[in-house]
Motif scaffolding. Structure first.
Motif, mmCIF file in Angstrom:
data_model
loop_
_atom_site.group_PDB
_atom_site.id
_atom_site.type_symbol
_atom_site.label_atom_id
_atom_site.label_comp_id
_atom_site.label_asym_id
_atom_site.label_seq_id
_atom_site.Cartn_x
_atom_site.Cartn_y
_atom_site.Cartn_z
ATOM 1 N N PHE A 46 -1.696 4.525 1.961
ATOM 2 C CA PHE A 46 -2.597 4.008 3.688
ATOM 3 C C PHE A 46 -1.823 4.464 5.315
ATOM 4 C CE2 PHE A 46 -4.222 0.694 7.136
ATOM 5 C CZ PHE A 46 -4.475 0.147 6.558
ATOM 6 N N CYS A 93 1.996 -4.270 3.770
ATOM 7 C CA CYS A 93 1.883 -3.540 2.083
ATOM 8 C C CYS A 93 2.141 -3.750 1.376
ATOM 9 C CB CYS A 93 2.087 -1.613 2.513
ATOM 10 S SG CYS A 93 1.030 -0.959 3.099
ATOM 11 N N SER A 96 -0.689 -2.863 -5.499
ATOM 12 C CA SER A 96 -1.653 -3.314 -6.085
ATOM 13 C C SER A 96 -1.703 -4.481 -7.142
ATOM 14 C CB SER A 96 -2.170 -1.741 -6.361
ATOM 15 O OG SER A 96 -1.965 -1.812 -7.609
ATOM 16 N N VAL A 121 -2.999 -6.096 10.125
ATOM 17 C CA VAL A 121 -3.911 -5.115 8.306
ATOM 18 C C VAL A 121 -3.062 -5.753 7.110
ATOM 19 C CG1 VAL A 121 -4.993 -3.363 6.830
ATOM 20 C CG2 VAL A 121 -4.843 -3.824 9.346
ATOM 21 N N THR A 123 -3.165 -4.891 2.948
ATOM 22 C CA THR A 123 -3.147 -4.330 2.104
ATOM 23 C C THR A 123 -2.421 -4.413 0.438
ATOM 24 O OG1 THR A 123 -5.009 -2.167 1.405
ATOM 25 C CG2 THR A 123 -1.729 -2.068 3.151
ATOM 26 N N GLU A 127 -8.106 -3.665 -1.936
ATOM 27 C CA GLU A 127 -8.455 -4.787 -0.965
ATOM 28 C C GLU A 127 -7.596 -4.776 0.620
ATOM 29 O OE1 GLU A 127 -10.061 -8.688 -2.345
ATOM 30 O OE2 GLU A 127 -7.688 -8.552 -3.064
ATOM 31 N N HIS A 128 -8.581 -4.417 2.048
ATOM 32 C CA HIS A 128 -7.880 -4.309 3.407
ATOM 33 C C HIS A 128 -8.676 -5.600 3.968
ATOM 34 C CE1 HIS A 128 -7.440 0.101 1.116
ATOM 35 N NE2 HIS A 128 -8.715 -0.075 0.962
ATOM 36 N N CYS A 130 -8.347 -6.730 7.554
ATOM 37 C CA CYS A 130 -8.002 -6.009 9.606
ATOM 38 C C CYS A 130 -8.467 -7.592 10.402
ATOM 39 C CB CYS A 130 -8.442 -4.618 10.120
ATOM 40 S SG CYS A 130 -8.363 -4.346 11.410
#
Length: 151
Positions: A46, A93, A96, A121, A123, A127-128, A130
């Protein structure tokens, strides 16, 4: 070498180094090798996405900066400042393998109650999400993508 998960972000030519049973990744912002955990894999991708695709200057990026939330010491994953030195964008973050749930959004919101940035954000590399936050109205709206850097 451990299996690295393909993410929903562009691939980058990371400098990886194996030492014994540990794999390290070079963090070009902090200029040091870090143990490559699943969350660090997402964070490094990222960061590169923000630098290379969204034009955020490396010098305005703070990684794992400390903050206080309800008297507890926490660390925000990625905090970006604007050219005037004001906090602008906050990224949380997750690995995953971690689902982006309300609990993760709540964590990001708690961190932003301290930082008070305009853009947040969340993530997991796959998937993200915002959002643009209006602190005065205490509202937010989802954005289709992370905004480009602008002075």
């Amino acid at each position: 070498m451990q299996q690295l998960t393909a993410l929903n972000l562009p691939p980058y030519p990371f400098q990886l180094k194996q030492e014994g049973d540990k794999l390290f990744i070079f963090d070009e912002v902090r200029r040091k090798n870090l143990v490559l955990t699943p969350e660090e894999w997402v964070r490094q991708h990222f960061i590169q996405f923000l630098i290379n695709q969204k034009n955020y200057p490396k010098g305005l990026i703070n990684i794992e900066g400390g903050l206080k939330v309800n008297e507890l010491s926490k660390r925000s994953d990625i905090l970006i400042y604007n050219s005037l030195g004001h906090k602008h964008l906050l990224v949380e973050c997750k690995a995953s393998s971690v689902k982006l749930t309300q609990k993760a959004f709540d964590q990001l919101a708690r961190y932003n109650s301290t930082h008070k940035v305009k853009i947040i954000v969340l993530t997991n590399g796959l998937e993200h999400y915002c959002c643009e936050v209006d602190h005065d109205k205490k509202t937010y709206r989802f954005l289709h993508e992370v905004p480009e850097y602008s002075r």
